[in-house]
Motif scaffolding. Structure first.
Motif, mmCIF file in Angstrom:
data_model
loop_
_atom_site.group_PDB
_atom_site.id
_atom_site.type_symbol
_atom_site.label_atom_id
_atom_site.label_comp_id
_atom_site.label_asym_id
_atom_site.label_seq_id
_atom_site.Cartn_x
_atom_site.Cartn_y
_atom_site.Cartn_z
ATOM 1 N N TRP A 176 0.826 -1.206 0.000
ATOM 2 C CA TRP A 176 0.000 0.000 0.000
ATOM 3 C C TRP A 176 0.857 1.251 0.000
ATOM 4 O O TRP A 176 0.479 2.272 -0.572
ATOM 5 N N MET A 182 1.797 1.509 -3.698
ATOM 6 C CA MET A 182 0.690 1.985 -4.533
ATOM 7 C C MET A 182 0.346 3.429 -4.234
ATOM 8 O O MET A 182 -0.001 4.204 -5.142
ATOM 9 N N SER A 183 0.442 3.835 -2.976
ATOM 10 C CA SER A 183 0.189 5.232 -2.636
ATOM 11 C C SER A 183 1.215 6.144 -3.300
ATOM 12 O O SER A 183 0.861 7.179 -3.881
ATOM 13 N N THR A 241 0.462 6.502 -7.013
ATOM 14 C CA THR A 241 -0.748 7.234 -7.401
ATOM 15 C C THR A 241 -0.743 8.693 -6.970
ATOM 16 O O THR A 241 -1.458 9.510 -7.568
ATOM 17 N N THR A 295 -3.121 5.719 -12.037
ATOM 18 C CA THR A 295 -4.423 5.669 -11.383
ATOM 19 C C THR A 295 -4.415 4.514 -10.382
ATOM 20 O O THR A 295 -3.553 3.629 -10.420
ATOM 21 N N ARG A 296 -5.412 4.494 -9.515
ATOM 22 C CA ARG A 296 -5.476 3.392 -8.544
ATOM 23 C C ARG A 296 -5.737 2.059 -9.228
ATOM 24 O O ARG A 296 -5.178 1.034 -8.823
ATOM 25 N N ARG A 297 -6.559 2.048 -10.231
ATOM 26 C CA ARG A 297 -6.788 0.788 -10.960
ATOM 27 C C ARG A 297 -5.484 0.275 -11.564
ATOM 28 O O ARG A 297 -5.190 -0.927 -11.526
ATOM 29 N N PRO A 351 -11.038 0.513 -2.313
ATOM 30 C CA PRO A 351 -9.707 0.962 -2.727
ATOM 31 C C PRO A 351 -9.722 2.023 -3.821
ATOM 32 O O PRO A 351 -8.710 2.710 -4.017
ATOM 33 N N LEU A 352 -10.838 2.180 -4.539
ATOM 34 C CA LEU A 352 -10.879 3.152 -5.625
ATOM 35 C C LEU A 352 -11.388 4.517 -5.189
ATOM 36 O O LEU A 352 -11.189 5.509 -5.898
ATOM 37 N N ASP A 384 -6.740 9.438 0.082
ATOM 38 C CA ASP A 384 -5.342 9.066 -0.140
ATOM 39 C C ASP A 384 -4.690 8.560 1.143
ATOM 40 O O ASP A 384 -3.924 7.588 1.120
ATOM 41 N N PHE A 405 -5.956 5.076 1.882
ATOM 42 C CA PHE A 405 -5.430 4.142 0.883
ATOM 43 C C PHE A 405 -4.004 3.731 1.248
ATOM 44 O O PHE A 405 -3.645 2.556 1.165
#
Length: 506
Positions: free
Chosen positions: A424, A427-428, A431, A449-451, A479-480, A484, A487
């Motif tokens: 995470w 991913m943070s 994004t 993007t988060r996806r 999650p979408l 922030d 997430f």
């Protein structure tokens, strides 16, 4: 654990009232023998079971929680990551003097040295942004004759005192530094603790990773790693799957034993596979050894440790033996060399890091069908070092958006212990290109993007599907759409590996 090729899990299981990100209605996820066998509107699986008269599966009510594919960390040094728990944290040191003071304080408080050894070990220093420089005298004065070895955050440099240099039989200059191969060798030696002690640390780190939704890692520990993981799985390690990398010095041995990338290792319960062939061809940004087209401000272009001809020979050998090459390339010069060799060998594979890439080389990632195995947290950790050493060119540093738009496959990881084994966080960073420290996002045009970040953390799946292994992360937030901040610290309610819970918090 069972000695089969499929990880043990519930024979039949239903995750009831699950939500899939982006869908409003809840669903039931059916699992049999470690595989997702059905995804149907909530309640329909119960009706079908009643009509069939078959045995009732175990039903777990997710109560509207979100189900996504389990997460992979595509670049880990697992033993080094596990060992960090018992080492001195130097990541907050803003100078060489501060780092030495942290070590002095540790010794003055009577903290024990690392189990099984007599060398105090620190980790995580970042001298690329220090105003002063490491020196042998500085560390000697802080340690009063106690052997001390400080490993940089990127693992490419070790700062020693005189006592540690003597104890480990290495020669250092006035700066006390070892770089690249000598640093790697000493780091391996510092990690040679009793197997049972290291394995306990790895078990603890594995459970912590499972609690964050992790179901698999690619382990690039710089050893003959297959046997290490066979020992661990035999002793009960079952937190996640492992693809264990091979290094060039062991390639002949691996080929002689009939190994190839993706091959399951028998007797490990389906948890262990042979990973890629890892080839390092340059250094790192922090150590200013990443091989670049233009010189660094202090001079020099870094180090190319494997020539293009040598790399081509290795890639060709890997191709013929069934190994997927994973080439460490950080500087833009090293990425150019790696791309040239991939093109000449006619083989697909991975470039690890791809931190600095020439504009004209982005398209080649897509044209050659390459995976960019990237570590987004490094962009935030190293932004100051990049601004200082790649000034005026950082729009193409840590270029996630440019790589993805050029057709590269992205695979996110941490390079733990360089960054935490925490998907995470990765991913943070990918994004937002920022963290909660008040600084503006760094080159936000390179954000995902988060996806896209989820897909790059789940081997392209992005969402659970019928026929996939039942490797699932269950989340307490969407999650979408979550903020922030949430997430980045995503609450993970449960993790399943082949339908077996490796973490459950409800």
């Amino acid at each position: 654990m069972p000695k089969t090729d499929t990880p043990a899990g519930s024979t039949r299981l239903v995750l009831a009232a699950a939500r899939l990100p982006g869908e409003a209605a809840t669903c039931d996820v059916s699992i049999a023998d470690g595989v997702i066998t059905g995804i149907a509107p909530s309640g329909s699986s119960s009706r079908l079971r009643a009509e069939s008269g078959g045995p009732a599966p175990e039903v777990i009510d997710l109560d509207g929680r979100f189900a996504i594919p389990g997460l992979w960390d595509e670049h880990v040094h697992m033993t080094q990551w596990a060992l960090t728990a018992g080492r001195i944290d130097l990541s907050g040191a803003a100078s060489a003097r501060e780092a030495a003071a942290v070590v002095r304080s540790h010794l003055e408080r009577g903290r024990p040295v690392e189990p099984g050894g007599h060398t105090v070990v620190g980790v995580g220093f970042r001298d690329a942004v220090w105003k002063d420089t490491p020196s042998l005298d500085l560390l000697d004065s802080a340690t009063a004759g106690v052997p001390a070895a400080l490993i940089s955050h990127d693992l490419h440099c070790v700062w020693l005192n005189s006592a540690a240099a003597a104890r480990h039989g290495v020669a250092v200059g006035a700066d006390g530094l070892l770089r690249e191969d000598p640093a790697f060798e000493l780091t391996r030696e510092l990690g040679r603790l009793p197997d049972d002690a290291v394995d306990r640390m790895v078990h603890d780190a594995g459970r912590a990773a499972a609690a964050r939704g992790v179901v698999g890692i690619v382990d690039f520990e710089m050893v003959w790693n297959r046997d290490t993981w066979q020992r661990r799985t035999a002793a009960g390690f079952d937190s996640f799957r492992v693809d264990a990398g091979v290094y060039p010095q062991d390639l002949d041995r691996a080929v002689g034993e009939g190994m190839r990338t993706g091959q399951p290792v028998a007797g490990t319960g389906g948890l262990l596979r042979v990973g890629p062939l890892k080839v390092l061809i340059d250094g790192s940004l922090n150590t200013r050894t990443a091989y670049c087209v233009d010189p660094y401000p202090h001079g020099g272009r870094g180090l190319l440790t494997v020539s293009e001809d040598e790399l081509l020979e290795l890639l060709t050998k890997a191709r013929d033996a069934g190994f997927v090459p994973a080439v460490h390339a950080i500087g833009d010069g090293a990425n150019e060399v790696a791309l040239n060799a991939f093109a000449s060998a006619g083989v697909r594979g991975r470039i690890e890091h791809a931190q600095f890439v020439r504009e004209q080389d982005f398209a080649r990632f897509g044209e050659l069908g390459l995976t960019a195995s990237v570590q987004p947290a490094h962009a935030l950790d190293d932004r100051d070092a990049a601004d200082a050493n790649w000034a005026g060119r950082t729009e193409r540093a840590f270029p996630l958006r440019s790589l993805l738009d050029a057709g590269a496959t992205l695979a996110l990881g941490s390079d733990a212990p360089v960054a935490p084994l925490e998907p995470w966080t990765a991913m943070s960073a990918a994004t937002t290109r920022a963290r909660g420290d008040g600084r503006e996002p760094w080159h936000p045009e390179q954000a995902l993007t988060r996806r896209e970040a989820l897909a790059a953390s789940t081997r392209g799946r992005g969402r659970i599907r019928v026929g996939d292994p039942a490797d699932v992360a269950v989340l307490d937030a969407h999650p979408l759409t979550v903020s922030d901040a949430k997430f980045a610290a995503m609450p993970v309610a449960a993790t399943l590996l082949a339908g077996r819970f490796t973490h459950r918090a409800f």
